[in-house]
Design a protein around this motif. Structure first.
Motif, PDB file in Angstrom:
ATOM      1  N   ASN A   1       0.621  -1.271  -0.236  1.00  0.00           N
ATOM      2  CA  ASN A   1       0.094   0.131  -0.376  1.00  0.00           C
ATOM      3  C   ASN A   1       1.446   1.376   0.223  1.00  0.00           C
ATOM      4  O   ASN A   1       0.082   2.197  -0.790  1.00  0.00           O
ATOM      5  CB  ASN A   1      -0.311   0.393   1.429  1.00  0.00           C
ATOM      6  CG  ASN A   1      -2.236  -1.416   1.282  1.00  0.00           C
ATOM      7  OD1 ASN A   1      -2.940  -1.433  -0.177  1.00  0.00           O
ATOM      8  ND2 ASN A   1      -2.707  -1.399   2.132  1.00  0.00           N
TER       9      ASN A   1
ATOM     10  N   ILE B   1      -5.320  11.562   2.699  1.00  0.00           N
ATOM     11  CA  ILE B   1      -7.015  10.830   2.567  1.00  0.00           C
ATOM     12  C   ILE B   1      -7.753  11.848   1.762  1.00  0.00           C
ATOM     13  O   ILE B   1      -8.520  11.131   0.995  1.00  0.00           O
ATOM     14  CB  ILE B   1      -7.008  10.492   3.877  1.00  0.00           C
ATOM     15  CG1 ILE B   1      -6.191   9.041   4.798  1.00  0.00           C
ATOM     16  CG2 ILE B   1      -8.167   9.709   3.589  1.00  0.00           C
ATOM     17  CD1 ILE B   1      -6.551   9.225   6.079  1.00  0.00           C
TER      18      ILE B   1
ATOM     19  N   SER C   1     -10.804   5.428   7.913  1.00  0.00           N
ATOM     20  CA  SER C   1      -9.730   4.473   7.037  1.00  0.00           C
ATOM     21  C   SER C   1      -9.420   3.851   7.798  1.00  0.00           C
ATOM     22  O   SER C   1      -8.555   3.525   8.667  1.00  0.00           O
ATOM     23  CB  SER C   1      -8.714   4.896   6.107  1.00  0.00           C
ATOM     24  OG  SER C   1      -8.264   3.691   5.328  1.00  0.00           O
ATOM     25  N   ASP C   2      -9.640   1.963   8.022  1.00  0.00           N
ATOM     26  CA  ASP C   2      -8.662   1.553   8.458  1.00  0.00           C
ATOM     27  C   ASP C   2      -6.998   1.204   8.137  1.00  0.00           C
ATOM     28  O   ASP C   2      -6.329   0.371   8.872  1.00  0.00           O
ATOM     29  CB  ASP C   2      -8.916  -0.221   8.056  1.00  0.00           C
ATOM     30  CG  ASP C   2      -8.951  -1.126   9.305  1.00  0.00           C
ATOM     31  OD1 ASP C   2      -8.566  -1.099  10.340  1.00  0.00           O
ATOM     32  OD2 ASP C   2      -8.915  -2.597   9.251  1.00  0.00           O
ATOM     33  N   HIS C   3      -6.480   1.857   7.325  1.00  0.00           N
ATOM     34  CA  HIS C   3      -4.945   2.298   7.187  1.00  0.00           C
ATOM     35  C   HIS C   3      -4.432   3.752   6.969  1.00  0.00           C
ATOM     36  O   HIS C   3      -3.429   3.678   6.450  1.00  0.00           O
ATOM     37  CB  HIS C   3      -5.404   1.655   4.971  1.00  0.00           C
ATOM     38  CG  HIS C   3      -5.714  -0.249   4.790  1.00  0.00           C
ATOM     39  ND1 HIS C   3      -5.176  -1.088   4.823  1.00  0.00           N
ATOM     40  CD2 HIS C   3      -6.770   0.397   4.139  1.00  0.00           C
ATOM     41  CE1 HIS C   3      -6.059  -1.923   4.773  1.00  0.00           C
ATOM     42  NE2 HIS C   3      -7.290  -1.097   4.226  1.00  0.00           N
TER      43      HIS C   3
ATOM     44  N   GLN D   1      -9.952  10.695  -1.768  1.00  0.00           N
ATOM     45  CA  GLN D   1     -11.344  10.566  -1.689  1.00  0.00           C
ATOM     46  C   GLN D   1     -12.194  11.577  -2.452  1.00  0.00           C
ATOM     47  O   GLN D   1     -13.474  11.217  -2.994  1.00  0.00           O
ATOM     48  CB  GLN D   1     -11.562  11.324  -0.422  1.00  0.00           C
ATOM     49  CG  GLN D   1     -11.719   9.893   0.992  1.00  0.00           C
ATOM     50  CD  GLN D   1     -11.998  10.841   2.514  1.00  0.00           C
ATOM     51  OE1 GLN D   1     -11.813  11.685   3.035  1.00  0.00           O
ATOM     52  NE2 GLN D   1     -12.591   9.734   2.803  1.00  0.00           N
TER      53      GLN D   1
ATOM     54  N   ARG E   1     -10.121   4.074  12.119  1.00  0.00           N
ATOM     55  CA  ARG E   1     -10.852   3.004  11.479  1.00  0.00           C
ATOM     56  C   ARG E   1     -12.153   3.060  11.402  1.00  0.00           C
ATOM     57  O   ARG E   1     -12.759   2.378  10.897  1.00  0.00           O
ATOM     58  CB  ARG E   1     -10.340   1.878  12.026  1.00  0.00           C
ATOM     59  CG  ARG E   1      -8.587   1.969  12.210  1.00  0.00           C
ATOM     60  CD  ARG E   1      -8.593   0.392  13.633  1.00  0.00           C
ATOM     61  NE  ARG E   1      -6.951  -0.214  13.482  1.00  0.00           N
ATOM     62  CZ  ARG E   1      -6.489  -1.121  14.834  1.00  0.00           C
ATOM     63  NH1 ARG E   1      -7.148  -1.430  15.373  1.00  0.00           N
ATOM     64  NH2 ARG E   1      -5.391  -0.875  14.213  1.00  0.00           N
TER      65      ARG E   1
END
Length: 416
Positions: free
Chosen positions: A281, A396, A341-343, A400, A337
């Motif tokens: 990632n 992020i 995002s969970d990342h 998005q 999370r």
């Protein structure tokens, strides 16, 4: 042919009737087995209360006696079964005709068949008992009690020997003992690894200068490993438990929180594939947002250009910042999370690398030089956690926004 045989048999029976009556009057009910019998079948007489009412009966040989086997009676017991309840009375076998043969349908023939079946089943039960006891030593055939007066008979009963149950219980206990010994041995091997890491964990932080707090940390890790021996101990687990103990300062509460944290973090420890996915990632983010720097890293001939990110992700950046910054960063990652995002960790790592891309490219650093750079920054706690969190949030938001614009353009093109 059948008629001639029947006539001959009748003549023979008639000619010898007087001699058989004389022998029958002298006979008494046998109280024991005959002294000898032919190999297959012998002929004997059963006396009733009336000596004149006798028939010839051909019983099977009595079952052999084996005092060591349950259910195998003596010959005397077999012959006593032919009497009524052992009272000395003999079987009342009606005799319609002295010349009646054993193949007729009279009551004498029925009693003959009953006795023959009794002896046959008793013989087979004794043989089965002997065979089972000899070969298995586990099952015995219970003695077959016959009731001659009622005409009912009980079937052989298989009885499990208690020694077998005891042996199985002992074997099970032995297996449990071996398993417990093996688990204890594996645990002591892991404890050796833990005892090497605990004294080195955050000794520059005031909380862990006290021996009692190090002991609490050791107990937390030992308890987790004892319950998860299949996972084992890996370096980095102490780093994840230490901040929790600092916050709660209660061993039991910190252990419960550490269990929940490891449910997510365990996928980053080898041999799980979580770490490789996280590194992929980060590469994708570099390729999209920092294409020039990404190409520079690909051209480096030595090693993986992102292997220094391994420690970041494994201990959730705990060694890179001060404790106050760690509390802020961890809460941000956990909250992200549920709402972003969970990342978030990968976005944060990408921002850290991007902040020093110019220094790396200007100095033409190879991957080992990049590792030394970030190690020095971590030792000096020179990394800015707050600005890096803000940078990750911006990345992020940009992603998005780009995804939303792409979705809008695809929807507009499909409308035509």
């Amino acid at each position: 042919g059948g008629g001639a045989v029947e006539n001959n048999r009748t003549d023979d029976s008639s000619s010898s009737s007087s001699s058989r009556r004389r022998s029958a009057s002298d006979d008494v009910a046998p109280s024991g087995p005959p002294s000898s019998s032919p190999p297959n079948r012998g002929t004997t007489s059963l006396s009733s209360t009336d000596p004149s009412s006798t028939v010839g009966v051909t019983p099977l040989p009595a079952p052999p006696h084996d005092a060591s086997v349950s259910g195998a009676g003596t010959l005397e017991d077999t012959w006593e079964q032919l009497s009524l309840g052992g009272s000395g009375e003999t079987l009342d076998v009606p005799n319609n005709s002295p010349s009646q043969d054993s193949s007729s349908n009279g009551s004498g023939s029925l009693v003959h068949e009953e006795v023959e079946m009794e002896l046959l089943e008793g013989h087979l039960a004794a043989e089965a008992n002997t065979t089972l006891a000899k070969h298995s030593g586990q099952i015995s055939v219970d003695s077959c009690q016959r009731s001659t007066d009622s005409g009912q008979r009980s079937e052989p009963v298989l009885v499990m020997d208690n020694t077998v149950v005891e042996e199985e219980a002992a074997l099970e206990g032995e297996n449990e003992s071996v398993a417990a010994s093996r688990k204890a041995s594996l645990f002591m091997q892991e404890v050796g690894k833990i005892d090497k890491d605990i004294p080195r964990c955050d000794r520059d932080y005031w909380f862990f200068t006290k021996l009692e707090n190090l002991t609490k940390l050791r107990n937390i890790i030992n308890s987790y490993i004892w319950c998860h021996l299949e996972i084992g101990y890996s370096q980095g687990m102490c780093d994840l438990a230490a901040p929790l103990l600092v916050v709660f300062q209660d061993e039991a509460l910190a252990y419960g929180c550490f269990l929940k944290l490891m449910e997510k973090a365990i996928f980053l420890f080898p041999p799980n594939p979580g770490m490789n996915k996280c590194l992929d990632n980060i590469r994708d983010l570099l390729q999209v947002f920092e294409a020039e720097f990404f190409q520079y890293l690909l051209d480096r001939p030595v090693g993986d250009a992102l292997f220094y990110c391994y420690r970041w992700l494994l201990v959730c950046f705990k060694r890179e910042f001060k404790y106050e910054d760690i509390f802020h960063l961890w809460e941000t990652i956990w909250a992200a999370r549920h709402c972003v995002s969970d990342h978030f960790s990968e976005f944060f790592a990408f921002v850290l690398i991007s902040q020093y891309k110019n220094a790396v490219m200007d100095s033409q650093m190879d991957p080992s030089d990049i590792l030394n750079l970030f190690t020095d920054l971590a030792d000096k706690k020179a990394l800015d956690c707050a600005s890096s969190i803000a940078g990750a949030q911006e990345v992020i938001a940009d992603m998005q926004r780009a995804l939303s614009e792409t979705a809008s353009s695809v929807s507009s093109s499909c409308s035509f």
